[in-house]
Design a protein around this motif. Sequence first.
Motif, PDB file in Angstrom:
ATOM      1  N   ARG A 121      25.771 -39.444  89.877  1.00 54.28           N
ATOM      2  CA  ARG A 121      24.621 -38.607  89.490  1.00 54.28           C
ATOM      3  C   ARG A 121      24.770 -38.225  88.024  1.00 54.28           C
ATOM      4  O   ARG A 121      25.702 -37.518  87.664  1.00 54.28           O
ATOM      5  CB  ARG A 121      24.570 -37.353  90.369  1.00 54.28           C
ATOM      6  CG  ARG A 121      23.221 -36.652  90.333  1.00 54.28           C
ATOM      7  CD  ARG A 121      23.209 -35.404  91.204  1.00 54.28           C
ATOM      8  NE  ARG A 121      23.317 -35.656  92.631  1.00 54.28           N
ATOM      9  CZ  ARG A 121      22.342 -36.110  93.396  1.00 54.28           C
ATOM     10  NH1 ARG A 121      21.181 -36.362  92.870  1.00 54.28           N
ATOM     11  NH2 ARG A 121      22.520 -36.307  94.685  1.00 54.28           N
ATOM     12  N   TYR A 122      23.869 -38.714  87.219  1.00 48.61           N
ATOM     13  CA  TYR A 122      23.974 -38.524  85.773  1.00 48.61           C
ATOM     14  C   TYR A 122      22.732 -37.843  85.222  1.00 48.61           C
ATOM     15  O   TYR A 122      21.707 -37.773  85.899  1.00 48.61           O
ATOM     16  CB  TYR A 122      24.151 -39.884  85.078  1.00 48.61           C
ATOM     17  CG  TYR A 122      25.373 -40.621  85.549  1.00 48.61           C
ATOM     18  CD1 TYR A 122      26.625 -40.262  85.077  1.00 48.61           C
ATOM     19  CD2 TYR A 122      25.272 -41.638  86.492  1.00 48.61           C
ATOM     20  CE1 TYR A 122      27.760 -40.916  85.526  1.00 48.61           C
ATOM     21  CE2 TYR A 122      26.402 -42.297  86.950  1.00 48.61           C
ATOM     22  CZ  TYR A 122      27.643 -41.927  86.467  1.00 48.61           C
ATOM     23  OH  TYR A 122      28.758 -42.576  86.920  1.00 48.61           O
ATOM     24  N   ARG A 123      22.850 -37.377  83.983  1.00 51.87           N
ATOM     25  CA  ARG A 123      21.669 -36.805  83.328  1.00 51.87           C
ATOM     26  C   ARG A 123      20.858 -37.880  82.622  1.00 51.87           C
ATOM     27  O   ARG A 123      19.682 -37.707  82.388  1.00 51.87           O
ATOM     28  CB  ARG A 123      22.098 -35.692  82.370  1.00 51.87           C
ATOM     29  CG  ARG A 123      22.593 -34.503  83.173  1.00 51.87           C
ATOM     30  CD  ARG A 123      22.951 -33.313  82.331  1.00 51.87           C
ATOM     31  NE  ARG A 123      23.306 -32.221  83.218  1.00 51.87           N
ATOM     32  CZ  ARG A 123      23.874 -31.101  82.814  1.00 51.87           C
ATOM     33  NH1 ARG A 123      24.153 -30.917  81.539  1.00 51.87           N
ATOM     34  NH2 ARG A 123      24.143 -30.155  83.686  1.00 51.87           N
ATOM     35  N   GLU A 124      21.508 -38.959  82.283  1.00 49.89           N
ATOM     36  CA  GLU A 124      20.768 -40.164  81.896  1.00 49.89           C
ATOM     37  C   GLU A 124      21.247 -41.275  82.813  1.00 49.89           C
ATOM     38  O   GLU A 124      22.452 -41.533  82.894  1.00 49.89           O
ATOM     39  CB  GLU A 124      21.043 -40.570  80.443  1.00 49.89           C
ATOM     40  CG  GLU A 124      20.240 -41.805  80.055  1.00 49.89           C
ATOM     41  CD  GLU A 124      20.755 -42.514  78.796  1.00 49.89           C
ATOM     42  OE1 GLU A 124      19.937 -42.973  78.014  1.00 49.89           O
ATOM     43  OE2 GLU A 124      21.989 -42.604  78.622  1.00 49.89           O
ATOM     44  N   HIS A 125      20.316 -41.885  83.541  1.00 48.53           N
ATOM     45  CA  HIS A 125      20.708 -43.069  84.300  1.00 48.53           C
ATOM     46  C   HIS A 125      19.686 -44.168  84.008  1.00 48.53           C
ATOM     47  O   HIS A 125      18.723 -43.943  83.274  1.00 48.53           O
ATOM     48  CB  HIS A 125      20.836 -42.764  85.804  1.00 48.53           C
ATOM     49  CG  HIS A 125      19.541 -42.522  86.512  1.00 48.53           C
ATOM     50  ND1 HIS A 125      18.909 -41.295  86.532  1.00 48.53           N
ATOM     51  CD2 HIS A 125      18.736 -43.345  87.228  1.00 48.53           C
ATOM     52  CE1 HIS A 125      17.798 -41.372  87.234  1.00 48.53           C
ATOM     53  NE2 HIS A 125      17.654 -42.605  87.675  1.00 48.53           N
ATOM     54  N   HIS A 126      19.918 -45.337  84.581  1.00 53.12           N
ATOM     55  CA  HIS A 126      19.064 -46.489  84.260  1.00 53.12           C
ATOM     56  C   HIS A 126      18.494 -47.063  85.540  1.00 53.12           C
ATOM     57  O   HIS A 126      19.238 -47.325  86.483  1.00 53.12           O
ATOM     58  CB  HIS A 126      19.880 -47.536  83.497  1.00 53.12           C
ATOM     59  CG  HIS A 126      20.372 -47.012  82.179  1.00 53.12           C
ATOM     60  ND1 HIS A 126      21.491 -46.224  82.071  1.00 53.12           N
ATOM     61  CD2 HIS A 126      19.851 -47.116  80.944  1.00 53.12           C
ATOM     62  CE1 HIS A 126      21.654 -45.880  80.801  1.00 53.12           C
ATOM     63  NE2 HIS A 126      20.674 -46.404  80.100  1.00 53.12           N
ATOM     64  N   GLN A 127      17.188 -47.228  85.538  1.00 48.16           N
ATOM     65  CA  GLN A 127      16.557 -47.676  86.783  1.00 48.16           C
ATOM     66  C   GLN A 127      15.916 -49.044  86.643  1.00 48.16           C
ATOM     67  O   GLN A 127      15.256 -49.345  85.657  1.00 48.16           O
ATOM     68  CB  GLN A 127      15.437 -46.703  87.177  1.00 48.16           C
ATOM     69  CG  GLN A 127      15.874 -45.620  88.127  1.00 48.16           C
ATOM     70  CD  GLN A 127      14.709 -44.822  88.682  1.00 48.16           C
ATOM     71  OE1 GLN A 127      13.596 -45.328  88.848  1.00 48.16           O
ATOM     72  NE2 GLN A 127      14.967 -43.562  88.982  1.00 48.16           N
ATOM     73  N   PHE A 128      16.122 -49.820  87.700  1.00 45.63           N
ATOM     74  CA  PHE A 128      15.309 -51.017  87.907  1.00 45.63           C
ATOM     75  C   PHE A 128      14.264 -50.612  88.928  1.00 45.63           C
ATOM     76  O   PHE A 128      14.589 -49.972  89.937  1.00 45.63           O
ATOM     77  CB  PHE A 128      16.186 -52.143  88.473  1.00 45.63           C
ATOM     78  CG  PHE A 128      15.409 -53.312  89.012  1.00 45.63           C
ATOM     79  CD1 PHE A 128      14.723 -54.169  88.154  1.00 45.63           C
ATOM     80  CD2 PHE A 128      15.352 -53.559  90.375  1.00 45.63           C
ATOM     81  CE1 PHE A 128      14.009 -55.251  88.653  1.00 45.63           C
ATOM     82  CE2 PHE A 128      14.641 -54.641  90.880  1.00 45.63           C
ATOM     83  CZ  PHE A 128      13.963 -55.490  90.012  1.00 45.63           C
ATOM     84  N   GLY A 129      13.012 -50.935  88.653  1.00 46.86           N
ATOM     85  CA  GLY A 129      11.980 -50.572  89.627  1.00 46.86           C
ATOM     86  C   GLY A 129      10.944 -51.666  89.718  1.00 46.86           C
ATOM     87  O   GLY A 129      10.717 -52.419  88.766  1.00 46.86           O
ATOM     88  N   MET A 130      10.345 -51.786  90.889  1.00 49.54           N
ATOM     89  CA  MET A 130       9.233 -52.731  91.061  1.00 49.54           C
ATOM     90  C   MET A 130       8.031 -51.938  91.550  1.00 49.54           C
ATOM     91  O   MET A 130       8.170 -51.088  92.442  1.00 49.54           O
ATOM     92  CB  MET A 130       9.618 -53.814  92.085  1.00 49.54           C
ATOM     93  CG  MET A 130      10.711 -54.736  91.555  1.00 49.54           C
ATOM     94  SD  MET A 130      11.367 -55.892  92.777  1.00 49.54           S
ATOM     95  CE  MET A 130       9.947 -56.869  93.164  1.00 49.54           C
ATOM     96  N   GLU A 131       6.869 -52.182  90.939  1.00 47.61           N
ATOM     97  CA  GLU A 131       5.662 -51.457  91.317  1.00 47.61           C
ATOM     98  C   GLU A 131       4.554 -52.483  91.545  1.00 47.61           C
ATOM     99  O   GLU A 131       4.358 -53.376  90.720  1.00 47.61           O
ATOM    100  CB  GLU A 131       5.214 -50.481  90.206  1.00 47.61           C
ATOM    101  CG  GLU A 131       6.312 -49.606  89.610  1.00 47.61           C
ATOM    102  CD  GLU A 131       6.769 -48.443  90.502  1.00 47.61           C
ATOM    103  OE1 GLU A 131       6.213 -48.259  91.611  1.00 47.61           O
ATOM    104  OE2 GLU A 131       7.708 -47.726  90.094  1.00 47.61           O
TER     105      GLU A 131
END
Length: 422
Positions: A121-131
């Motif tokens: 759990r971070y304050r900046e993280h990186h997301q891969f997302g599909m929409e």
Amino acid sequence: MLTQAPKGTKDMLPSEAHLWQKIEAVMRRRAALSGYREVRTPVFEHTELFLRGVGDTTDIVQKEMYTFKDKGDRSITLKPEGTAGAVRAFVEGKLFADALPCKMYYLNNPVFRYEKPQSGRYREHHQFGMECFGGKSPSVEAELISTLLGILGELGLKGLSVSINSIGCPECRPKYHAALKEYLGGRLDQLCETCRERFDRNPLRILDCKEEGCKQLVKDAPTILDMLCDECHDHFETLKSMLTARGIPFTVNPHIVRGLDYYTKTVFEIMVTRGREGLALCGGGRYDGLVEQLGGPATPAAGFGIGTERILLEMSNQGVTMEAPELCRVYVANITAADNEKAYLLCQQLRDEGIRAESDLCARSLKAQFKYADKLSAKYIALVGGEELERGVIKLRNMNTREETEVPAENAAAAIAEIVNK
Ligand code: HAM
């Protein structure tokens, strides 16, 4: 040290780069196979987007956003999630006028949340997302979940469990809200303080509270699955049937509601089976009302987001390793300082041949260059200078077999490439 990285942030050091790159390559390939194309949206947006999109009763909006005024006195927020920005881009780019569905993915989007940092759990993280925009059928969710599991499987992760739920639509959810409030109303004193606040504004969120007292209380609460309208019910049943047809094991968990306000019908999470509670690997769902809410035409939509840091954490927990790429195939050593320029030239020519090559940048002695080449695990050393160069040749040593060959100094790069590419 002058300063440290801000709390809750994490550097990606060069020694880990191959892991990120491998994950990205798998995501790109699998997303493309499913017809998704990349979208990149700004790291910051007008705060209004998240107030309206994510929902002003959510923890994210109430407590976790990085919001500031810019020099033009506009309220700006660093993205606390990826969906609202993707929807804004879909509306602003008028993508709804093209053939639908419109499928897009974002890769390692930086996401900012002022949370209490802990492992995963971070304050900046990186997301891969599909929409996916414009598909109202449950096959959208089935496709999303299948693609995601394909990615995680290809990355070598095992023991993942898919949990799904339906939280209904504006037609059936109000009835459920009423039933839930009726059940909880007489037992408010048993709820934690946060849930007492949620009771009026967002009672569904009480269902996934992690406090023991709340968990006990909601065990016997009415479930929304018993109160879905026909459309939501059929949608959910079809999704279950499609997942089953594809052989994807899942559990129906009526307590999954997700921490964002935009969801309608399906919500889902992927958890690691032997992990800490509450740390989902991935979350997603359908959000049929959001495009319209943000000023576009009514457009059904669904998607998911997954944190790369959590994937890496789980890969490490499961002992999944990935071979680090070769750093250097040929180290071009200069015998004396005067040969450094020639070594530099050969090194560049080898790179033009597609060979990973290095030459000395630190004015090292020959012995020190050998030591460094060893640290790089160079497979070959090319020795530039000495009596060999006087004879018009360059000596090439195979560091595994210790075998030595001579190649003509003229066109040495092509000759070396042929040998070291074998
Ligand atoms: P979310 O569940 O808030 O959903 O986040 C998605 C994923 O991002 C989580 O499952 C987790 O992997 C990762 N994540 C979230 N917060 C953190 C954190 N503080 N540190 C590290 N990783 C974290 C969304 O953001 C939705 N936009 C997903 C979505 C897309 N729904 C529809 N489309």
